[in-house]
Design an enzyme around this catalytic site. Structure first.
Site, short mmCIF file in Angstrom:
data_model
loop_
_atom_site.label_atom_id
_atom_site.label_comp_id
_atom_site.label_asym_id
_atom_site.label_seq_id
_atom_site.Cartn_x
_atom_site.Cartn_y
_atom_site.Cartn_z
N GLU A 175 48.72 28.50 40.17
CA GLU A 175 47.71 27.44 40.26
C GLU A 175 46.31 28.05 40.38
OE1 GLU A 175 49.11 24.18 39.92
OE2 GLU A 175 47.02 23.82 39.46
N GLY A 208 55.41 24.90 35.41
CA GLY A 208 54.44 23.97 34.86
C GLY A 208 53.10 24.61 34.56
N ASP A 212 51.50 24.57 30.89
CA ASP A 212 50.21 23.88 30.69
C ASP A 212 49.17 24.80 30.03
OD1 ASP A 212 50.91 21.43 31.62
OD2 ASP A 212 49.68 21.46 33.43
N LYS A 245 50.87 16.35 27.72
CA LYS A 245 49.65 16.90 28.32
C LYS A 245 49.70 18.41 28.53
CE LYS A 245 49.26 13.92 31.87
NZ LYS A 245 48.60 13.25 32.99
N GLU A 287 58.49 14.92 42.23
CA GLU A 287 58.20 14.18 40.99
C GLU A 287 59.38 13.28 40.59
OE1 GLU A 287 55.36 13.90 39.41
OE2 GLU A 287 54.19 15.74 39.63
N1 LIG Z 1 51.62 18.77 31.70
C1 LIG Z 1 52.18 17.91 32.49
O1 LIG Z 1 52.48 16.80 32.10
C2 LIG Z 1 52.44 18.28 33.92
C3 LIG Z 1 53.24 17.46 34.71
C4 LIG Z 1 53.50 17.86 36.02
C5 LIG Z 1 52.95 19.02 36.51
N2 LIG Z 1 52.16 19.78 35.72
C6 LIG Z 1 51.56 21.00 36.25
O2 LIG Z 1 52.60 21.90 36.62
C7 LIG Z 1 52.12 22.76 37.62
C8 LIG Z 1 53.17 22.93 38.68
O3 LIG Z 1 54.32 23.47 38.09
P1 LIG Z 1 55.42 24.27 38.94
O4 LIG Z 1 55.72 23.51 40.16
O5 LIG Z 1 56.50 24.60 38.01
O6 LIG Z 1 54.62 25.53 39.46
P2 LIG Z 1 54.38 27.01 38.89
O7 LIG Z 1 54.32 27.03 37.43
O8 LIG Z 1 53.20 27.53 39.63
O9 LIG Z 1 55.65 27.79 39.36
C9 LIG Z 1 55.86 27.99 40.73
C10 LIG Z 1 56.26 29.42 41.04
O10 LIG Z 1 57.59 29.64 40.67
C11 LIG Z 1 57.74 30.88 39.98
N3 LIG Z 1 58.86 30.66 39.09
C12 LIG Z 1 58.89 29.96 37.95
N4 LIG Z 1 60.16 29.91 37.48
C13 LIG Z 1 60.92 30.60 38.32
C14 LIG Z 1 62.31 30.89 38.37
N5 LIG Z 1 63.17 30.43 37.45
N6 LIG Z 1 62.79 31.63 39.39
C15 LIG Z 1 61.95 32.08 40.36
N7 LIG Z 1 60.64 31.82 40.38
C16 LIG Z 1 60.13 31.10 39.36
C17 LIG Z 1 56.41 31.07 39.33
O11 LIG Z 1 56.15 32.44 39.18
C18 LIG Z 1 55.45 30.48 40.33
O12 LIG Z 1 55.06 31.44 41.26
C19 LIG Z 1 50.83 22.13 38.14
O13 LIG Z 1 49.75 22.92 37.73
C20 LIG Z 1 50.78 20.77 37.49
O14 LIG Z 1 49.46 20.36 37.23
C21 LIG Z 1 51.89 19.43 34.45
ZN LIG Z 2 52.44 15.56 38.84
#
Ligand SMILES: NC(=O)c1ccc[n+]([C@@H]2O[C@H](COP(=O)([O-])OP(=O)(O)OC[C@H]3O[C@@H](n4cnc5c(N)ncnc54)[C@H](O)[C@@H]3O)[C@@H](O)[C@H]2O)c1
Ligand SMILES: [Zn+2]
Length: 570
Positions: A175, A208, A212, A245, A287
């Site tokens: 992030e 995510g 993104d 998005k 979510e």
């Molecule tokens: N585009 C869209 O419609 C949409 C919808 C919801 C959220 N988002 C975005 O998504 C982001 C959040 O996504 P997130 O929660 O996946 O966070 P993230 O992408 O930051 O991942 C979280 C952590 O998990 C680690 N990780 C990822 N996959 C792993 C795995 N298989 N095993 C171990 N570690 C792993 C990553 O290195 C990271 O440190 C936000 O920025 C949000 O704005 C976008």
């Molecule tokens: Zn969200």
């Protein structure tokens, strides 16, 4: 009848306004030329292939020219044009069609599974063409650094065994790094690799954030390069992968820069989820719970009864668990389907009334303000917890329903409160919301379990009452000096002394603070008030009070360090 709305063509007061003539013109391609024909007009017989476009150039405003005083100095307008004093205008209606696939697959990194190579191609002819080609396949892959450590060797092996020329770009996609810098970094590498944007989709593998960032980079490269999403966290599996998005943070604002370009495909493989920490499972459950609360009582019941099991098994389907059926499969399927129902008809968010915004009114402000202490789904849940209290305060939810929701959240190990979520922050966040939602709050609120509606008439007084009730009930620290015990502030140094400046999160006035202080037999420490009222300065926790949350250690001596804390009475 005036030609334009400026009213420069005088109309006698008694004149009955004449209806504008409406003629729709469609576009047809004959040979290689596009031309306009009246809608419904027969197309002359021709041996040539004729293609009809859905785009239109409607003739909505032009009127009889002889009625106009205004004599254009331009050429006489053609059909489909509108003449006004300032010139000729054309109005174009051009529907844009998107087709993308969301595919659940297993063992996506097994070299014999060709989903990652061909799964995005829908048309059988195209597939035939692509798979029978002599050219060596090429793919550009962006992978989250942590995911690379865990799965990178399998990813490399996959492409090697399939004889794909590839470049794997491993990046720290968090992030905090979700910015245009990373987008440009990717674009530079894409340019170096030199992809064919028609046939070589960029592949993003990660959470995510990674999806993104790559989505934005792909949509910018040569104006729109196809890309594929492979989510590796629960949150990205059910949310970030299914919509259109993409985006990055900008000027401290969440997803301020971005677009609505869907991937050509999202390939979902639940096995990635087994390696994410338990907290990240909860994060994704936030979510999923959003969809349950907004539109699916069955999903809510699933989360209530199987939440702990899903956390324990990390969404891996386990045999011999008849009690739970395949809760993981059911949960993700319903979450994705309900999400798609809400997103697909509104891919570009033209309709601002969106149930999927539940949990996203306060949370963007909160998430960015306390970064990195809250994950996205956690911030969303705190927002949803507050909104549950708002719904209850408005009489939309009974006390029992509100309690069930909060209990479900706790069962999913999601935070239902954060001290950074002050009343002031809520007001700021809602003001920000108004700016981007056409001047209306468009506040999705549950009106029962699994049903919801969108409201524009929640008064500030209701919100404040909900906030107070939320705080009192959730913090459960009835004896807290609520006025100032829960506060947020900054560390400062004054000479040798470490000073903390408190700003109470509750909307209280100075008199109320003093009265509460007296009640608890604690007077503001020496030094008295610092900064604007109501604020306090204290060299150490007030006598007899312990720090309940966060640390009193100053991490950056000499600087100022934001902190959030709870003081507990002895
Ligand atoms: N585009 C869209 O419609 C949409 C919808 C919801 C959220 N988002 C975005 O998504 C982001 C959040 O996504 P997130 O929660 O996946 O966070 P993230 O992408 O930051 O991942 C979280 C952590 O998990 C680690 N990780 C990822 N996959 C792993 C795995 N298989 N095993 C171990 N570690 C792993 C990553 O290195 C990271 O440190 C936000 O920025 C949000 O704005 C976008
Ligand atoms: Zn969200």
């Amino acid at each position: 009848m005036p030609v334009s709305e400026e009213g420069f063509a005088p109309v006698p007061p008694a004149a009955v306004p004449e209806e504008p003539r409406h003629t729709d013109f469609q576009l047809v391609r004959v040979k290689s030329t596009w031309c306009r024909i009246k809608k419904g007009e027969a197309i002359s017989d021709s041996e040539d292939k004729i293609t009809l476009s859905e785009a239109k150039i409607p003739d909505a405003q032009s009127t009889k020219e002889e009625d106009n005083d205004f004599k254009p100095c331009f050429p006489i307008p053609r059909r489909g044009e509108c003449v006004s004093k300032s010139g000729i205008s054309w109005t174009i209606e051009a529907p844009i069609y998107f087709c993308y696939k969301v595919v659940e697959t297993y063992n996506i990194l097994d070299p014999s599974n060709t989903t990652l190579l061909w799964g995005h191609i829908t048309d059988p002819q195209q597939l035939e063409l692509a798979t029978s080609g002599k050219k060596r396949l090429r793919r550009f892959i962006v992978i989250d650094e942590v995911v690379d450590e865990l799965y990178g060797s399998k990813v490399r092996q996959y492409f090697e065994e399939n004889n794909v020329q590839h470049k794997i770009l491993s990046l720290p996609t968090t992030e905090e790094t979700k910015s245009m810098d990373l987008v440009l970094n990717i674009l530079q590498e894409v340019q170096n690799f030199s992809i064919d944007r028609r046939t070589e989709p960029i592949i993003a593998i990660g959470g995510g954030v990674c999806l993104d960032i790559v989505g934005l980079a792909a949509s910018l490269y040569r104006r729109r390069t196809p890309y594929i999403r492979v989510p590796t966290t629960l949150l990205s599996y059910v949310d970030a992968s299914v919509g259109a998005k993409n985006g990055v943070n900008f000027l401290q604002c969440k997803n301020k820069l971005g677009g609505y370009t869907p991937p050509v495909a999202s390939f979902l493989d639940r096995s990635f989820i087994q390696s994410i920490p338990r907290r990240h499972i909860s994060n994704g459950l936030g979510e999923i719970l959003k969809m349950a609360l907004m539109k699916h009582k069955g999903l809510f019941d699933l989360l209530k009864s199987h939440g702990k099991y899903l956390l324990d098994t990390k969404f891996q389907s386990c045999s011999g668990s008849a009690d739970h059926g395949d809760a993981a499969l059911q949960t993700t399927r319903i979450a994705i389907e309900t999400m798609l129902e809400e997103l697909a008809p509104n891919l570009w968010e033209d309709d601002l009334d969106r149930l999927v915004d539940f949990g996203h009114l306060i949370s963007p402000e909160l998430e960015m303000r306390v970064l990195p202490s809250l994950m996205h789904g956690e911030a969303v849940n705190i927002d949803m917890a507050f909104m549950t209290y708002v719904a209850h305060t408005r009489g939309l939810l009974s006390a029992g329903e509100k309690e069930q929701i909060i209990q479900c959240m706790r069962g999913l190990e999601l935070p239902v409160w954060h001290s950074g979520c002050s009343w002031a922050l809520i007001k700021t966040a809602l003001r920000e919301r108004l700016k981007h939602s056409g001047g209306q709050p468009r506040m999705p609120l549950p009106t029962g379990l699994g049903v919801a509606d969108i409201f524009n008439d929640t008064s500030e007084e209701t919100l404040e009452r909900a906030y107070k009730l939320w705080f009192i009930q959730i913090s459960k620290k009835k004896k807290l000096l609520s006025a100032f015990a829960l506060s947020t502030g900054e560390w400062h140094t004054a000479g040798e002394t470490k000073m903390a400046q408190f700003t109470p999160v509750l909307p209280v006035n100075q008199g109320e603070l003093q009265a509460r202080a007296a009640e608890m037999a604690w007077a503001p420490p020496q030094g008295g008030l610092l900064g604007a009222s109501p604020a306090w300065a204290a060299p150490s926790p007030p006598q007899g009070f312990q720090v309940g949350e966060a640390s009193w250690e100053m991490e950056k001596p000499g600087g100022s360090q934001p902190f959030h804390h709870l003081l507990q009475p002895p």
